[in-house]
Design an enzyme around this catalytic site. Structure first.
Site: not given
Ligand code: PGA
Length: 230
Positions: A58, A127, A129, A134
């Site tokens: 992404d 959450n 995702h 999302e």
């Molecule tokens: P993070 O993000 O490694 O910064 O916790 C992981 C994600 O959102 O996929």
């Protein structure tokens, strides 16, 4: 160490495959993974890196190409400046596309053209995702534009200085794109990921927890420091 073990899986693919196709992720969690991957990249792997095609999950929309906060910059500063993957074999969505819809189509086409990844690295949001898919009533299969949730923007704000706000939109591989690989390596460290992991692998599928769709993949390896979570 978990990040090292995960990096070793990627190294194994680099050693075995003639044309490795690797999927990478960004965020706080994989920082150590990239350090390890670079450390384990001994000179005998130079040719393997030269033959590698690399995709990222992404990218934010709305950041200029030279912004230090793009995922492109994250990847170059942690991996691509150290290993000799030719530029044309590095695939990251454009953070300032003139036509974002067209950029999604272009990226989806590249994924199809290059073919199934041997491995895809993943993190997981609090959450649930994956990539920037999302929680929602529906999930998309292919690369698309998403509005980032407030929770995700807050979670990612640590990577931005106070005077730069986290973009509200991003381009992400869809769930189908993410799953189109031989192996998924999921990294989830720290208690803040515990609930998301539990929901992801609880036995039910829900678009409200996009990571739960990983249960449909036959080869997911989870590296976590959580006990009895799944
Ligand atoms: P993070 O993000 O490694 O910064 O916790 C992981 C994600 O959102 O996929």
């Amino acid at each position: 160490m978990l990040s090292r073990s995960a990096a070793e899986l990627f190294i194994k693919i680099l050693k075995v495959e003639k044309r490795p196709i690797l999927g990478f992720a960004t965020g706080e969690t994989p920082k150590l993974f990239y350090e390890q991957l670079v450390m384990l990249s001994t000179p005998d792997l130079l040719n393997a890196w030269k033959n590698t095609e690399a995709f990222n999950l992404d990218e934010y929309i709305g950041l200029p190409p030279d912004s230090p906060y793009t995922f492109r910059n994250y990847m170059y500063s942690r991996l691509y400046r150290y290993v000799p993957i030719p530029e044309k074999q590095i695939h990251i969505p454009n953070s300032s596309p003139s036509d974002p819809e067209l950029e999604c189509i272009r990226f989806t086409e590249q994924l199809k053209f290059v073919g199934k990844r041997h491995v895809q690295l993943l993190g997981i949001g609090r959450n649930g995702h994956i990539g920037f898919n999302e929680p929602s009533h529906t999930l998309r299969l292919h690369t698309h534009i998403v509005q980032l949730s407030e929770e995700t923007r807050k979670q990612n704000a640590a990577a931005f200085p106070d005077n730069v706000s986290v973009p509200s939109e991003a381009i992400t591989m869809g769930i189908g794109d993410i799953m189109d690989c031989d192996m998924i390596v999921l990294l989830a460290f720290g208690p803040s990921k515990r609930l998301a992991l539990t929901r992801a692998f609880s036995g039910t599928l829900s678009t409200e927890c996009p990571a739960s769709f990983l249960q449909l993949h036959r080869n997911v390896i989870v590296f976590t420091d959580q006990e009895n979570v799944i």
